[in-house]
Design a protein around this motif. Structure first.
Motif, PDB file in Angstrom:
ATOM      1  N   TYR A 278      49.392 -21.443 -28.045  1.00 46.39           N
ATOM      2  CA  TYR A 278      49.248 -21.425 -29.506  1.00 46.39           C
ATOM      3  C   TYR A 278      49.825 -20.151 -30.112  1.00 46.39           C
ATOM      4  O   TYR A 278      50.558 -20.191 -31.095  1.00 46.39           O
ATOM      5  CB  TYR A 278      47.772 -21.581 -29.886  1.00 46.39           C
ATOM      6  CG  TYR A 278      47.527 -21.460 -31.362  1.00 46.39           C
ATOM      7  CD1 TYR A 278      47.882 -22.501 -32.221  1.00 46.39           C
ATOM      8  CD2 TYR A 278      46.969 -20.308 -31.911  1.00 46.39           C
ATOM      9  CE1 TYR A 278      47.677 -22.394 -33.582  1.00 46.39           C
ATOM     10  CE2 TYR A 278      46.766 -20.197 -33.267  1.00 46.39           C
ATOM     11  CZ  TYR A 278      47.119 -21.227 -34.108  1.00 46.39           C
ATOM     12  OH  TYR A 278      46.928 -21.116 -35.448  1.00 46.39           O
ATOM     13  N   ARG A 279      49.505 -19.019 -29.510  1.00 45.16           N
ATOM     14  CA  ARG A 279      49.980 -17.728 -30.028  1.00 45.16           C
ATOM     15  C   ARG A 279      51.505 -17.681 -30.045  1.00 45.16           C
ATOM     16  O   ARG A 279      52.123 -17.222 -31.005  1.00 45.16           O
ATOM     17  CB  ARG A 279      49.427 -16.598 -29.160  1.00 45.16           C
ATOM     18  CG  ARG A 279      49.834 -15.214 -29.580  1.00 45.16           C
ATOM     19  CD  ARG A 279      49.281 -14.186 -28.631  1.00 45.16           C
ATOM     20  NE  ARG A 279      49.841 -14.429 -27.297  1.00 45.16           N
ATOM     21  CZ  ARG A 279      50.064 -13.511 -26.396  1.00 45.16           C
ATOM     22  NH1 ARG A 279      49.703 -12.277 -26.613  1.00 45.16           N
ATOM     23  NH2 ARG A 279      50.588 -13.801 -25.235  1.00 45.16           N
ATOM     24  N   ALA A 280      52.152 -18.183 -28.984  1.00 44.87           N
ATOM     25  CA  ALA A 280      53.613 -18.187 -28.913  1.00 44.87           C
ATOM     26  C   ALA A 280      54.206 -19.158 -29.931  1.00 44.87           C
ATOM     27  O   ALA A 280      55.216 -18.875 -30.574  1.00 44.87           O
ATOM     28  CB  ALA A 280      54.065 -18.563 -27.502  1.00 44.87           C
ATOM     29  N   ARG A 281      53.568 -20.321 -30.091  1.00 43.90           N
ATOM     30  CA  ARG A 281      54.042 -21.304 -31.069  1.00 43.90           C
ATOM     31  C   ARG A 281      53.956 -20.729 -32.485  1.00 43.90           C
ATOM     32  O   ARG A 281      54.881 -20.845 -33.279  1.00 43.90           O
ATOM     33  CB  ARG A 281      53.201 -22.573 -30.958  1.00 43.90           C
ATOM     34  CG  ARG A 281      53.632 -23.689 -31.898  1.00 43.90           C
ATOM     35  CD  ARG A 281      52.747 -24.920 -31.762  1.00 43.90           C
ATOM     36  NE  ARG A 281      52.725 -25.463 -30.429  1.00 43.90           N
ATOM     37  CZ  ARG A 281      53.637 -26.285 -29.927  1.00 43.90           C
ATOM     38  NH1 ARG A 281      54.656 -26.642 -30.673  1.00 43.90           N
ATOM     39  NH2 ARG A 281      53.534 -26.747 -28.709  1.00 43.90           N
ATOM     40  N   ARG A 282      52.820 -20.108 -32.790  1.00 43.31           N
ATOM     41  CA  ARG A 282      52.612 -19.550 -34.129  1.00 43.31           C
ATOM     42  C   ARG A 282      53.626 -18.452 -34.443  1.00 43.31           C
ATOM     43  O   ARG A 282      54.088 -18.316 -35.570  1.00 43.31           O
ATOM     44  CB  ARG A 282      51.187 -19.005 -34.230  1.00 43.31           C
ATOM     45  CG  ARG A 282      50.698 -18.931 -35.653  1.00 43.31           C
ATOM     46  CD  ARG A 282      49.250 -18.510 -35.746  1.00 43.31           C
ATOM     47  NE  ARG A 282      49.177 -17.064 -35.740  1.00 43.31           N
ATOM     48  CZ  ARG A 282      48.429 -16.338 -34.916  1.00 43.31           C
ATOM     49  NH1 ARG A 282      47.662 -16.919 -34.031  1.00 43.31           N
ATOM     50  NH2 ARG A 282      48.428 -15.033 -34.976  1.00 43.31           N
ATOM     51  N   ARG A 283      54.004 -17.683 -33.428  1.00 41.70           N
ATOM     52  CA  ARG A 283      54.949 -16.576 -33.621  1.00 41.70           C
ATOM     53  C   ARG A 283      56.397 -16.982 -33.335  1.00 41.70           C
ATOM     54  O   ARG A 283      57.283 -16.127 -33.342  1.00 41.70           O
ATOM     55  CB  ARG A 283      54.558 -15.404 -32.726  1.00 41.70           C
ATOM     56  CG  ARG A 283      53.223 -14.815 -33.093  1.00 41.70           C
ATOM     57  CD  ARG A 283      52.869 -13.674 -32.191  1.00 41.70           C
ATOM     58  NE  ARG A 283      51.569 -13.135 -32.544  1.00 41.70           N
ATOM     59  CZ  ARG A 283      50.935 -12.235 -31.832  1.00 41.70           C
ATOM     60  NH1 ARG A 283      51.469 -11.764 -30.724  1.00 41.70           N
ATOM     61  NH2 ARG A 283      49.751 -11.800 -32.209  1.00 41.70           N
ATOM     62  N   ASN A 284      56.613 -18.272 -33.057  1.00 43.95           N
ATOM     63  CA  ASN A 284      57.949 -18.789 -32.766  1.00 43.95           C
ATOM     64  C   ASN A 284      58.608 -18.053 -31.587  1.00 43.95           C
ATOM     65  O   ASN A 284      59.783 -17.715 -31.614  1.00 43.95           O
ATOM     66  CB  ASN A 284      58.839 -18.724 -34.015  1.00 43.95           C
ATOM     67  CG  ASN A 284      60.032 -19.644 -33.905  1.00 43.95           C
ATOM     68  OD1 ASN A 284      59.980 -20.667 -33.236  1.00 43.95           O
ATOM     69  ND2 ASN A 284      61.120 -19.276 -34.554  1.00 43.95           N
ATOM     70  N   ILE A 285      57.815 -17.833 -30.544  1.00 46.38           N
ATOM     71  CA  ILE A 285      58.315 -17.147 -29.350  1.00 46.38           C
ATOM     72  C   ILE A 285      58.879 -18.185 -28.381  1.00 46.38           C
ATOM     73  O   ILE A 285      58.226 -19.171 -28.065  1.00 46.38           O
ATOM     74  CB  ILE A 285      57.192 -16.337 -28.668  1.00 46.38           C
ATOM     75  CG1 ILE A 285      56.698 -15.235 -29.602  1.00 46.38           C
ATOM     76  CG2 ILE A 285      57.667 -15.757 -27.341  1.00 46.38           C
ATOM     77  CD1 ILE A 285      55.474 -14.499 -29.090  1.00 46.38           C
TER      78      ILE A 285
ATOM     79  N   ILE B 134      61.504 -22.982 -15.995  1.00 41.81           N
ATOM     80  CA  ILE B 134      60.848 -23.801 -17.016  1.00 41.81           C
ATOM     81  C   ILE B 134      61.048 -23.090 -18.347  1.00 41.81           C
ATOM     82  O   ILE B 134      60.634 -21.939 -18.509  1.00 41.81           O
ATOM     83  CB  ILE B 134      59.345 -23.999 -16.701  1.00 41.81           C
ATOM     84  CG1 ILE B 134      59.208 -24.713 -15.368  1.00 41.81           C
ATOM     85  CG2 ILE B 134      58.674 -24.768 -17.839  1.00 41.81           C
ATOM     86  CD1 ILE B 134      57.786 -24.858 -14.886  1.00 41.81           C
ATOM     87  N   ARG B 135      61.690 -23.795 -19.273  1.00 42.28           N
ATOM     88  CA  ARG B 135      62.028 -23.191 -20.558  1.00 42.28           C
ATOM     89  C   ARG B 135      61.041 -23.607 -21.643  1.00 42.28           C
ATOM     90  O   ARG B 135      60.590 -24.754 -21.657  1.00 42.28           O
ATOM     91  CB  ARG B 135      63.436 -23.601 -20.969  1.00 42.28           C
ATOM     92  CG  ARG B 135      64.491 -22.970 -20.082  1.00 42.28           C
ATOM     93  CD  ARG B 135      65.909 -23.434 -20.451  1.00 42.28           C
ATOM     94  NE  ARG B 135      66.872 -22.885 -19.531  1.00 42.28           N
ATOM     95  CZ  ARG B 135      67.147 -23.391 -18.320  1.00 42.28           C
ATOM     96  NH1 ARG B 135      66.502 -24.455 -17.901  1.00 42.28           N
ATOM     97  NH2 ARG B 135      68.050 -22.834 -17.545  1.00 42.28           N
ATOM     98  N   PHE B 136      60.755 -22.687 -22.511  1.00 43.73           N
ATOM     99  CA  PHE B 136      59.901 -22.939 -23.665  1.00 43.73           C
ATOM    100  C   PHE B 136      60.761 -22.699 -24.909  1.00 43.73           C
ATOM    101  O   PHE B 136      61.247 -21.600 -25.116  1.00 43.73           O
ATOM    102  CB  PHE B 136      58.702 -21.982 -23.680  1.00 43.73           C
ATOM    103  CG  PHE B 136      57.684 -22.292 -22.636  1.00 43.73           C
ATOM    104  CD1 PHE B 136      56.556 -23.045 -22.925  1.00 43.73           C
ATOM    105  CD2 PHE B 136      57.849 -21.839 -21.332  1.00 43.73           C
ATOM    106  CE1 PHE B 136      55.616 -23.338 -21.961  1.00 43.73           C
ATOM    107  CE2 PHE B 136      56.907 -22.115 -20.359  1.00 43.73           C
ATOM    108  CZ  PHE B 136      55.802 -22.864 -20.681  1.00 43.73           C
TER     109      PHE B 136
END
Length: 111
Positions: free
Chosen positions: A37-44, A105-107
């Motif tokens: 969630y933290r990465a999604r919210r910060r567009n990481i 594995i890419r995000f």
């Protein structure tokens, strides 16, 4: 004193790399890692390289992180997901064998 050559059983390794097997492991059940969630919210965005042993039964054993960019963001999610994957095992001389696999594995939120 002359040493006897190793018997054929002694010369076969107990674990193989993907380059050593006649047939590489094939994934049959893949669980996608959760995007934190933290990465999604910060567009990481990022990538994790994971290494694990596919057992002769097709289960993932001893997963570990080889590299992670950025560090400390996606590793836990990758390890949780990879432990649930199932494979058709690698084969050597017609028999299923434990095989080491290394995968990136890419995000990426944009696809």
């Amino acid at each position: 004193m002359v040493e006897a050559p190793p018997s054929p059983l002694e010369s076969i390794p107990s674990e193989f790399g993907v380059g050593d097997v006649d047939q590489v492991p094939e994934i049959v059940k893949k669980v996608e890692p959760m995007y934190p969630y933290r990465a999604r919210r910060r567009n990481i965005h990022g990538e994790v390289v994971v290494r694990f042993l596919v057992s002769a039964a097709g289960h993932v054993e001893r997963p570990s992180i080889v590299e992670a960019r950025p560090g400390g963001v996606f590793e836990k999610s990758v390890l949780q997901a990879v432990r649930r994957w199932r494979f058709k095992p690698g084969y050597f001389k017609g028999k299923p064998v434990p095989t080491w696999v290394v995968l990136p594995i890419r995000f990426n939120l944009n696809g």
